[in-house]
Design an enzyme around this catalytic site. Structure first.
Site, mmCIF file in Angstrom:
data_model
loop_
_atom_site.group_PDB
_atom_site.id
_atom_site.type_symbol
_atom_site.label_atom_id
_atom_site.label_comp_id
_atom_site.label_asym_id
_atom_site.label_seq_id
_atom_site.Cartn_x
_atom_site.Cartn_y
_atom_site.Cartn_z
ATOM 1 N N LYS A 1 0.823 -1.215 0.000
ATOM 2 C CA LYS A 1 0.000 0.000 0.000
ATOM 3 C C LYS A 1 0.856 1.265 0.000
ATOM 4 C CE LYS A 1 -4.211 -2.162 1.128
ATOM 5 N NZ LYS A 1 -3.743 -3.530 1.202
HETATM 6 C C1 LIG Z 1 -4.353 -4.661 0.399
HETATM 7 C C2 LIG Z 1 -3.511 -5.904 0.249
HETATM 8 C C3 LIG Z 1 -3.786 -6.872 -0.767
HETATM 9 C C4 LIG Z 1 -4.962 -6.756 -1.706
HETATM 10 O O1 LIG Z 1 -4.779 -5.767 -2.679
HETATM 11 P P1 LIG Z 1 -6.046 -5.244 -3.538
HETATM 12 O O2 LIG Z 1 -5.539 -4.087 -4.311
HETATM 13 O O3 LIG Z 1 -7.060 -4.838 -2.502
HETATM 14 O O4 LIG Z 1 -6.512 -6.360 -4.386
HETATM 15 C C5 LIG Z 1 -2.934 -7.971 -0.868
HETATM 16 N N1 LIG Z 1 -1.899 -8.137 -0.017
HETATM 17 C C6 LIG Z 1 -1.612 -7.238 0.962
HETATM 18 C C7 LIG Z 1 -0.460 -7.508 1.882
HETATM 19 C C8 LIG Z 1 -2.392 -6.084 1.127
HETATM 20 O O5 LIG Z 1 -2.107 -5.215 2.118
#
Ligand SMILES: *Cc1c(COP(=O)(O)O)cnc(C)c1O
Length: 496
Positions: free
Chosen positions: A113
């Site tokens: 993120k």
């Molecule tokens: C948010 C997240 C995801 C999922 O990503 P999306 O864009 O919501 O599909 C996968 N792995 C981790 C570690 C995350 O923090």
């Protein structure tokens, strides 16, 4: 370039408006009216450049109302030297033939993120200057873990912004809780709530849509905005790293410009994999986009059958950031695949709201099948994949392990051994208990930091400093409130 809403084609806004507003008034998501095309020569021109230079060139195609200087300032700030633990920002590592792991977790909070949430505050404050001059932007976040910390790190001490994060008191991991409650910064606040994630989420939504609250903020020169993954300003930074990863594979001799490459993404809200779709539509020769899910396999079923059905049991898994039954960003894909039919998308989204399910038409089903493959695995298979991959020299986190497992199954089923980019979304130490459990015996009395120590002793992998140094830190934010009191906590923080 203008942006429109997935639910109302008459909406036309600039990228700055889309980013400042977050979501369209009709409830739809902002999408670019046309997806910019890039040529093989454009890709050639990116090879040899660093991440910041690549990001500037790609973002300029989407943020056409930002000046070159503005984009430069945003990108140079977000990915400045030292913010990510790799000079490549998101390095790619080949761990077996065809298997190229794209490490997206080198940022300050060790989850992918950061790739978007380091840039969003710059994009948002620049957008605010263009569209709502002089207002203080107040970001409210409800989080189940990763988003809250990444948003706090992104917005901390950013002029003209304040951020407040609410998390469920018993709904986040000890590491995630400590990451948030020890947050530094003059413009930040964190508060636990008595309740679960849905309570936090609905509480925040209620504050967002309360006209009285909005009027009170307006009076004080403030306005709310959102940092969650439906904001276009969180999606557009993610397109960059897929294009950059393709360039890195050219640069290190794995492929030639023009070669087709598959992409595997561990998926929750469908944001990360959608960014890969945009890169493909722009002209990057991506083959199959492979969507990997855990036991919450609503997307696997949708991509295979054309029916999206959220009426099912919810599982709590060892890959919690993918424990999700409503993948909001799928709406954007549907808009593009229906030849931009806002009516059709609105109809399906209404069905999802009222009946919890919808079925797409045959044409969209056929397009989906051509573009995507999908698979899922449970916690046991996830742990086994961590153990097997670790034996071959690479330690995966639980989310990335889901992707690797689904990829292995894909190759078995299809024989398609093209070079593949596997998106790696978290550092293994963020989920120490499950990762340790996969590679060693875990003593029953081992707390979070003992688990970290054991994982280090077992694997010899270094724990990122920002997680290791949380040990023994005292929390700065210890507030916990009931759902009804959230608004008062917001007023306290804003001093109004
Ligand atoms: C948010 C997240 C995801 C999922 O990503 P999306 O864009 O919501 O599909 C996968 N792995 C981790 C570690 C995350 O923090």
């Amino acid at each position: 370039m203008l942006y429109t809403s997935t639910r109302d084609k008459s909406v036309k806004v600039t990228s700055a408006q889309a980013i400042a507003q977050g979501i369209s008034k009709d409830g739809g998501l902002f999408v670019p009216e046309t997806i910019p095309a890039i040529s093989k020569q454009f890709v050639d021109s990116l090879v040899g450049l660093d991440y910041i230079s690549r990001a500037k060139k790609v973002l300029a195609l989407y943020l056409t109302d930002y000046t070159e200087e503005e984009i430069d300032m945003c990108v140079s700030g977000a990915y400045a030297k030292g913010k990510f633990s790799s000079d490549k920002v998101s390095p790619i590592k080949t761990i077996a033939e065809g298997k190229n792991i794209l490490e997206l977790w080198r940022g300050p909070t060790c989850a992918f993120k950061d790739m978007a949430l380091q840039l969003l505050p710059y994009l948002l404050t620049t957008a605010a200057k263009k569209t709502v001059a002089d207002k203080t932007i107040v970001i409210l976040v409800a989080t189940s873990g990763d988003t809250g910390k990444a948003a706090l790190e992104g917005f901390k001490d950013v002029d003209g912004t304040k951020i407040m994060v609410f998390y469920p008191n018993d709904g986040v991991s000890p590491m995630q809780k400590l990451q948030m409650t020890t947050q530094a910064g003059e413009n930040v606040a964190v508060c636990a709530i008595n309740g679960n994630f849905d309570d936090a989420q609905s509480g925040v939504k209620k504050i967002f849509t309360d006209k009285e609250v909005a009027a009170k903020l307006d009076e004080k020169g403030m306005m709310f905005s959102s940092a969650n993954s439906i904001n276009w300003g969180r999606l557009v930074p993610q397109i960059v790293y897929y294009i950059s990863a393709y360039c890195d594979l050219i640069e290190n001799g794995t492929i030639k410009n023009g070669d087709e490459v598959n992409v595997v993404v561990p998926t929750g809200n469908f944001g990360n994999i959608l960014a890969a779709y945009y890169a493909k539509k722009m002209g990057i020769p991506f083959g199959k986009l492979i969507c990997a899910s855990n036991a919450n396999n609503v997307l696997t079923d949708f991509l295979k059958t054309g029916t999206y059905d959220r009426n099912r049991k919810f599982f709590t898994t060892t890959s919690p950031s993918m424990d999700i039954l409503i993948s909001s960003n799928l709406e954007r894909l549907l808009y593009h695949l229906t030849d931009e039919s806002a009516e059709t998308v609105s109809k399906w989204m209404t069905e999802l709201n009222t009946q919890g399910k919808y079925t797409v038409c045959d044409k969209v089903k056929a397009l989906v099948t051509e573009l995507f493959d999908a698979g899922c695995c449970d916690d046991k298979e996830t742990a086994q994949t961590i153990a097997d991959t670790y034996k071959n020299g690479y330690l995966l986190d639980t989310h990335t392990a889901v992707a690797v497992k689904v990829y292995d199954e894909y190759v078995k089923a299809t024989g398609d051994k093209k070079e593949t980019i596997i998106a790696s979304t978290a550092n293994p130490y963020k989920f120490s208990a499950a990762v340790l459990g996969a590679v060693a015996e875990v003593p029953e009395d081992a707390d979070e930091f003992r688990q970290v120590e054991l994982l280090r002793e077992t694997t010899g992998e270094e724990c990122p400093e920002q997680l290791a140094t949380l040990k023994g830190k005292s929390p700065r934010f210890t507030d916990c409130c009931n759902k009804e009191d959230m608004i008062n906590k917001v007023y306290d923080m804003l001093g109004i």
